[in-house]
Design an enzyme around this catalytic site. Structure first.
Site, short mmCIF file in Angstrom:
data_model
loop_
_atom_site.label_atom_id
_atom_site.label_comp_id
_atom_site.label_asym_id
_atom_site.label_seq_id
_atom_site.Cartn_x
_atom_site.Cartn_y
_atom_site.Cartn_z
N HIS A 199 0.80 -1.23 0.00
CA HIS A 199 0.00 0.00 0.00
C HIS A 199 0.82 1.27 0.00
O HIS A 199 0.30 2.34 0.31
CB HIS A 199 -0.92 0.05 1.22
CG HIS A 199 -1.95 -1.03 1.27
ND1 HIS A 199 -3.23 -0.88 0.80
CD2 HIS A 199 -1.87 -2.29 1.74
CE1 HIS A 199 -3.91 -1.99 0.98
NE2 HIS A 199 -3.11 -2.87 1.56
N LYS B 34 -8.58 13.56 4.69
CA LYS B 34 -7.67 12.42 4.65
C LYS B 34 -6.66 12.64 5.77
O LYS B 34 -6.62 13.71 6.37
CB LYS B 34 -6.96 12.33 3.29
CG LYS B 34 -6.34 13.67 2.83
CD LYS B 34 -5.71 13.59 1.45
CE LYS B 34 -6.69 13.63 0.31
NZ LYS B 34 -6.76 12.41 -0.46
N ARG B 35 -5.83 11.60 6.06
CA ARG B 35 -4.81 11.81 7.08
C ARG B 35 -3.92 13.00 6.69
O ARG B 35 -3.72 13.28 5.50
CB ARG B 35 -3.98 10.53 7.24
CG ARG B 35 -4.74 9.40 7.91
CD ARG B 35 -5.15 9.76 9.33
NE ARG B 35 -4.00 9.80 10.19
CZ ARG B 35 -3.70 8.85 11.07
NH1 ARG B 35 -4.50 7.80 11.25
NH2 ARG B 35 -2.62 8.94 11.81
N LYS C 285 -14.96 7.71 -3.26
CA LYS C 285 -16.22 7.98 -2.54
C LYS C 285 -16.82 9.29 -3.02
O LYS C 285 -18.03 9.40 -3.24
CB LYS C 285 -15.98 8.02 -1.03
CG LYS C 285 -15.53 6.68 -0.45
CD LYS C 285 -14.96 6.80 0.96
CE LYS C 285 -14.08 5.59 1.26
NZ LYS C 285 -13.23 5.78 2.45
N LYS D 29 0.57 14.39 1.01
CA LYS D 29 -0.81 14.64 0.56
C LYS D 29 -1.05 16.13 0.30
O LYS D 29 -2.06 16.53 -0.25
CB LYS D 29 -1.80 14.10 1.59
CG LYS D 29 -1.76 12.57 1.74
CD LYS D 29 -2.74 12.09 2.79
CE LYS D 29 -2.59 10.62 3.14
NZ LYS D 29 -3.23 9.71 2.18
N THR E 136 -8.69 6.33 -1.72
CA THR E 136 -10.03 5.74 -1.84
C THR E 136 -11.10 6.80 -1.57
O THR E 136 -12.22 6.67 -2.05
CB THR E 136 -10.20 4.56 -0.86
OG1 THR E 136 -9.68 4.94 0.41
CG2 THR E 136 -9.50 3.33 -1.36
C1 26Q Z 1 3.05 -0.06 10.52
C2 26Q Z 1 3.93 -0.46 11.50
C3 26Q Z 1 3.87 0.10 12.78
C4 26Q Z 1 2.88 1.03 13.06
C5 26Q Z 1 1.99 1.43 12.07
C6 26Q Z 1 2.07 0.90 10.80
C7 26Q Z 1 1.13 1.33 9.75
C8 26Q Z 1 -0.22 1.43 9.99
C9 26Q Z 1 -1.10 1.84 9.01
C10 26Q Z 1 1.58 1.64 8.46
C11 26Q Z 1 0.69 2.05 7.47
C12 26Q Z 1 -0.66 2.14 7.74
C13 26Q Z 1 -1.67 2.57 6.75
C14 26Q Z 1 -1.41 2.83 5.49
C15 26Q Z 1 -2.46 3.27 4.55
O1 26Q Z 1 -3.59 3.51 4.94
N1 26Q Z 1 -2.14 3.37 3.27
C16 26Q Z 1 -3.12 3.77 2.28
O2 26Q Z 1 -3.77 2.60 1.81
C17 26Q Z 1 -4.85 2.91 0.97
C18 26Q Z 1 -5.54 1.61 0.61
O3 26Q Z 1 -4.78 0.88 -0.29
C19 26Q Z 1 -4.38 3.67 -0.26
O4 26Q Z 1 -5.52 4.07 -0.99
C20 26Q Z 1 -3.57 4.90 0.14
O5 26Q Z 1 -3.00 5.49 -1.02
C21 26Q Z 1 -2.48 4.49 1.11
O6 26Q Z 1 -1.79 5.65 1.58
#
Ligand code: 26Q
Length: 836
Positions: A377, A568-569, A680, A574, A676
């Site tokens: 991702h 978004k975050r 929406k 971004k 995503t």
């Molecule tokens: C990993 C290790 C330790 C702590 C936290 C994490 C962690 C947690 C969540 C790393 C990444 C995430 C989330 C990532 C994320 O949401 N990525 C997004 O995924 C979407 C679905 O595929 C994409 O549409 C976005 O582009 C992407 O940024």
């Protein structure tokens, strides 16, 4: 008769209800609600609350789901079909009540039942808290996927951790983000069903012994600190099809004999503290949406989930395949890894097959690599997960041994494929040497999986050319694209009832499960009466959104203004900052009286910042300060409003999406894997202003350039421009940008906080700015100007809006899941027909 395995007591089949017997009409539902309210929940005249009514309704619905849940389970069981387990550390489910009513098709009857009890369904629905078991895109994707799988009757189960605390609640105080814990389980979760009978034991720490049991050596992991994983099942109803799938969330519970030695030695407090240590595993969701290095508890969570899910599947396998024949295991099981977070499952499956079921390495490896599939991702190299070998070895010594062995065998494959290329070996190794050695989770995931996919066409192409180039050269056929999607049930049918009604009136039903039907809306975009209806729906949704903005931010927005939204975050890539620069430019135009042909506009920005991401939090403060200055300025009036929406979450998106005109998707090209939110918004008839990044590329392809406000450098241009990026020159040569930067330098938005935004200003002026915000300023401002002009022609805008909705079929998660199933899972849909 059935036998209780534990007590050996024979249980008569007559205990079981085998036919559906619960009525779906208002009076049966109202009767059950009263019974649950009084008897199950024990409410009396002194303890009556709206929340109890909500709970009584959910239990009445859960009973009805239960009948379908059992039927579905029996159907899968009878067919002995192949199944997929979706392993994810996050499932961002949001609320379930509205979705359940929609999918069971009992909105009308429940409304009647609730009003017969003297209440409004709308008020009861507000009682539900968001299940916020995720950070953002990746977690919500998992939630959309299980919805689509149930709707398509695919035997897929989701696995997650049952965190006591979901993503923090964001409050804004003096413009700054303040995090508050989200104790969403405080009043219980009436949807879930505890399944103690399926609990599993998860090992940690200890040491590995080599024992000779006559037929060769066996490895034994001994002296471990064990934790129990107790599953709770949450029903996932399909759309009006009798199927109910399962999301299984695992809670960590201390084993009974935990620290008995401490206890026996009289150390009561230490013994209890030990229990707490074990139970901490499922305490809280990590709020970072990029990997956080080195946090031991996070790695414990990852192994806990992976091992629990795998042992759960093993239990079923051994029950159904007496004698433990694993030869068909990979034909019947697939594990989809949602990013590398559960990638340790690869080593854990090897361990279970070898250490617990006596298999040889090669046989176990053949099975493992035929049932694991990995979804990536991210494109940011710094976001790839790495864990210090030392922590791994301490927490899961047996797993680390297995990873070393996987790596040794992998490196010898590399050596024979590219003899003498030691640099490539070092690049591709699962273990990163130099400094503190690290386990590269993405490399483990690629080596151990038969499928590796990206989440949008551009993202997958860039993975093959960049981040995973070496691996693509070795195994080109492993790599594939699966462009993301979102569920049209929640994000259109449920959240936009006005538009849904208009669509159904125009096209009939059936579009909810087949969005290609919406393409017929295109022909309606010349029909004046239809345009008016479309506009009325949007207007109503904008009023709903404006009410929320006023309530949450105290900012009044005119529903006739252009609603320009970015939620978004908060992340530098971004580029919320680019959005803020444009807002400041508009403000500057107003101040200098450049208001000819002005389009009144409300700019809404929302999102959470990771608590440890200092600059992202400062960006929130910046946006809030800019908003305050602009909203207070009488010279601006209704021509421009700016608001920061606090606590952006799934249930807020259900209001925001339908009320948006213009969707901001403005990341630096090549950085956003997919996005995503963009989908929406599009589904709800918003027009996108965006860069050629992630799934924007595919949205543009579907709607055409005339229905999309495209701007900015392409990914290739970003790469070449970077070499001689000169932000100061860009500022000098662009009068509008110079004026904006001057306002910033003069502390116009931080008069009482000198220097407060220096870091932000400095980051944009830095020739090394990885996000090249200023490079896209001119393109963005011009695209915004085109959007403003288009909006003034309301017929033109409405046509663009219709085309966006009409062309959204590609972005249904049903399409995405059909692709996963065709190329990766190869499951057969199973109708739920068996009586319960
Ligand atoms: C990993 C290790 C330790 C702590 C936290 C994490 C962690 C947690 C969540 C790393 C990444 C995430 C989330 C990532 C994320 O949401 N990525 C997004 O995924 C979407 C679905 O595929 C994409 O549409 C976005 O582009 C992407 O940024």
């Amino acid at each position: 008769m059935a036998k209780d395995e534990k007590s050996q007591i024979l249980l008569p089949k007559s205990l079981l209800i085998t036919e559906r017997e619960l009525g779906m009409d208002a009076s049966s539902i109202a009767a059950d609600m009263r019974r649950h309210f009084n008897h199950t929940l024990g409410c009396d005249k002194h303890s009556i609350s709206a929340h109890h009514v909500y709970e009584a309704l959910v239990i009445a619905l859960r009973d009805r789901l239960m009948e379908r849940w059992k039927s579905t389970h029996y159907s899968y069981q009878d067919k002995q079909c192949k199944r997929t387990q979706y392993l994810s550390l996050e499932f961002l489910m949001g609320r379930s009540l509205g979705n359940t009513l929609l999918n069971l098709d009992i909105q009308g009857e429940v409304e009647k039942a609730v009003s017969a009890l003297g209440l409004q369904l709308e008020d009861v629905m507000k009682e539900e808290r968001d299940a916020g078991l995720g950070n953002g895109g990746l977690g919500r994707l998992a939630a959309c996927f299980v919805d689509s799988c149930a709707t398509m009757q695919l035997p897929v189960m989701g696995h997650c951790i049952r965190y006591d605390y979901g993503i923090f609640k964001q409050r804004i105080e003096q413009g700054e983000q303040v995090e508050q814990p989200d104790h969403w389980l405080a009043c219980g979760n009436p949807w879930e069903l505890e399944r103690t009978e399926f609990q599993q034991r998860i090992r940690f720490r200890g040491r590995v012994e080599r024992v000779d049991e006559g037929q060769g050596f066996q490895m034994r992991w001994v002296d471990t600190d064990d934790v129990l994983a107790v599953p709770y099942d949450i029903p996932i109803p399909g759309y009006r099809n009798g199927t109910v799938n399962t999301l299984r969330v695992w809670k960590a519970v201390a084993v009974e004999e935990f620290d008995l030695t401490q206890f026996n030695a009289g150390n009561y407090a230490e013994a209890v503290a030990g229990r707490m240590h074990a139970e901490n595993i499922s305490k809280v969701l990590y709020p970072n949406d990029a990997s956080e290095s080195g946090k031991e508890l996070r790695l414990r969570q990852q192994y806990f989930l992976s091992s629990a899910a795998l042992q759960d599947v093993m239990r079923r396998w051994l029950r159904d395949n007496k004698g433990g024949d694993f030869s068909r295991f990979a034909d019947k099981n697939c594990f989809q890894l949602n990013d590398t977070h559960p990638a340790v499952a690869i080593a854990e499956l090897m361990r279970l097959l070898m250490d617990e079921h006596g298999m040889e390495w090669d046989v176990a490896w053949e099975i493992t690599t035929h049932c694991m599939a990995y979804t990536n991702h991210t494109l940011l190299p710094e976001a790839l997960e790495r864990w210090p070998v030392r922590i791994f070895g301490e927490l899961m010594p047996r797993i680390l041994d297995i990873i070393f062995e996987i790596n040794a065998r992998f490196l010898s494959e590399i050596a024979s494929h590219w003899p003498g290329d030691t640099e490539r070996q070092a690049r591709m190794s699962i273990i990163e040497e130099g400094g503190e050695p690290q386990v590269r989770m993405a490399h483990l995931a690629i080596v151990g999986s038969f499928s590796v996919n990206g989440v949008a066409a551009l993202h997958t192409k860039l993975l093959k050319e960049g981040l995973f180039k070496d691996f693509y050269e070795l195994w080109p056929r492993k790599f594939n694209n699966k462009t993301n999607g979102v569920t049209p049930r929640r994000f259109l049918a449920l959240s936009n009832p006005g538009l849904s009604e208009l669509i159904t009136e125009t096209l009939g039903t059936g579009w909810e499960t087949d969005l290609t039907k919406l393409k017929d809306l295109r022909s309606k975009s010349e029909d004046g009466a239809f345009l008016r209806r479309w506009r009325e729906v949007k207007r109503h949704n904008k009023e709903r959104l404006a009410a929320m903005v006023e309530q949450d931010c105290g900012v009044k927005c005119d529903p006739d203004a252009l609603f320009d939204v970015q939620v978004k975050r908060i992340h530098e890539y971004k580029r919320q900052l680019l959005n803020a620069l444009h807002v400041i430019h508009l403000y500057d135009r107003l101040k200098r009286g450049d208001t000819a042909d002005w389009t009144p506009r409300c700019v809404l920005i929302g999102g959470k910042a990771a608590p440890g991401y200092w600059l992202a939090k400062r960006i929130i403060k910046f946006i809030n300060n800019v908003a305050e200055v602009i909203n207070k300025d009488p010279a601006v009036g209704d021509l421009l409003k700016v608001a920061f929406l606090p606590n952006y979450r799934v249930s807020a998106m259900e209001i925001i999406g339908p009320g948006t005109d213009l969707s901001s998707q403005i990341s630096t090209a090549g950085k956003e894997a997919s996005g995503t939110g963009n989908m929406k918004f599009m589904m709800n008839g918003a027009v996108t202003i965006g860069t050629l990044d992630g799934a924007n590329v595919e949205i543009l392809e579907e709607v055409g350039e005339e229905n999309f406000f495209l701007f900015g450098l392409t990914e290739a241009e970003v790469t070449t421009t970077r070499k001689n990026y000169d932000p100061e020159r860009i500022i000098r040569e662009d009068e509008d940008l110079s004026r904006v930067m001057q306002l910033l330098d003069s502390a116009h938005f931080n008069q009482f906080e000198p220097g407060f935004f220096d870091a932000i200003i400095g980051s944009m002026r830095n020739p090394g700015d990885p996000w090249m915000t200023l490079a896209d300023f001119r393109g963005f401002v011009d695209a915004q100007q085109r959007a403003a002009q288009a909006f003034r022609d309301q017929d033109r805008w409405t046509k663009m809006s219709i085309v966006n909705t009409a062309c959204c079929a590609h972005f249904s998660s049903d399409r995405t899941i059909a692709d996963y199933n065709r190329d990766i899972w190869k499951l057969t849909p199973v109708a739920s027909e068996t009586p319960c």
